[in-house]
Design an enzyme around this catalytic site. Structure first.
Site, PDB file in Angstrom:
ATOM      1  N   GLY A   1       5.050 -19.913  70.305  1.00  0.00           N
ATOM      2  CA  GLY A   1       5.720 -19.417  71.499  1.00  0.00           C
ATOM      3  C   GLY A   1       7.190 -19.105  71.300  1.00  0.00           C
ATOM      4  CB  SER A   2       9.192 -17.523  69.809  1.00  0.00           C
ATOM      5  OG  SER A   2       8.078 -16.945  69.178  1.00  0.00           O
ATOM      6  NE  ARG A   3      14.526 -13.206  74.718  1.00  0.00           N
ATOM      7  CZ  ARG A   3      15.541 -13.648  75.424  1.00  0.00           C
ATOM      8  NH1 ARG A   3      15.363 -14.561  76.356  1.00  0.00           N
ATOM      9  NH2 ARG A   3      16.755 -13.212  75.200  1.00  0.00           N
TER      10      ARG A   3
ATOM     11  CG  MET B   1       5.630 -12.931  70.866  1.00  0.00           C
ATOM     12  SD  MET B   1       5.989 -13.205  69.115  1.00  0.00           S
ATOM     13  CE  MET B   1       7.670 -13.805  69.222  1.00  0.00           C
TER      14      MET B   1
END
Length: 216
Positions: free
Chosen positions: A185-187, A97
């Protein structure tokens, strides 16, 4: 519609921007500089609002399907050894993301939460190979009769400093419903049974609660 995790930040941002508007209008004499500052403040407000947006999604409820838990881009599809819960090989599908994506996390399947654990950790960039093992993260496992056990892992990135996870062990959950939030922001990694049929490809953009990641 905005996610509840953003309500406090949005209110604080509005108060600060209104105060800065008043200060700018009072103390900045140059009209062009006044306009520049006001536009910059409005752009900042719009960025905050778009980050915490929580759009309604139309989930086609189906126990044969695993839907994407988040919006973003598919960056990993591979067979891996999952160390934390399964301790055996699984199919991993990872969605990255960016800060402009919707950051709501949603349950990929309906069923019962059998595992939910938070891990403190580092803040490596989300696409780093060691991010899934070393970054701050939460691991959640949901079980249903068709897919069995499906694990998803929220992983913080270099900018994400807070992971919110609502999943509680023993809880019955609905596919596509809100399971948490990751800020800035990340995954998210999905770990699926080896006999799952993957329906997405690398670099494909997916929508949380709507895109079918895999099926039986």
């Amino acid at each position: 519609m905005f996610h509840k995790e953003g309500h406090k930040i949005i209110v604080i941002t509005l108060v600060v921007i209104v105060a800065l508007f008043l200060i700018t209008d009072t103390y900045i004499i140059l009209p062009w500089l006044n306009m520049f500052v006001m536009i910059a403040l409005l752009v900042f407000l719009l960025l905050i609002l778009q980050f915490f947006r929580n759009p309604k999604r139309l989930t086609s409820y189906d126990d044969n399907h695993v839907v994407s838990p988040v919006d973003g881009k598919v960056v990993v599809i591979e067979e891996v050894f999952e160390k934390e819960f399964f301790k055996e090989k699984r199919l991993q599908v990872s969605v990255f993301m960016s800060p402009i994506n919707v950051h709501v996390t949603r349950y990929p399947i309906a069923g019962r939460v059998v595992y939910s654990k938070y891990h403190p950790g580092k803040y490596l960039v989300a696409w780093h190979p060691k991010a899934s093992e070393e970054n701050e993260r939460t691991t959640v496992v949901v079980e249903n009769e068709v897919f069995g056990l499906v694990l998803y892992r929220q992983i913080a990135g270099a900018l994400a400093k807070r992971i919110v996870n609502y999943a509680k062990e023993g809880q019955q959950v609905n596919q596509g419903s809100d399971s948490g939030f990751i800020k800035f922001g990340s995954r998210v990694d999905l770990f699926l049974p080896l006999d799952s049929k993957i329906n997405v490809t690398l670099n494909q953009n997916v929508r949380g609660a709507e895109t079918i990641i895999a099926e039986k």
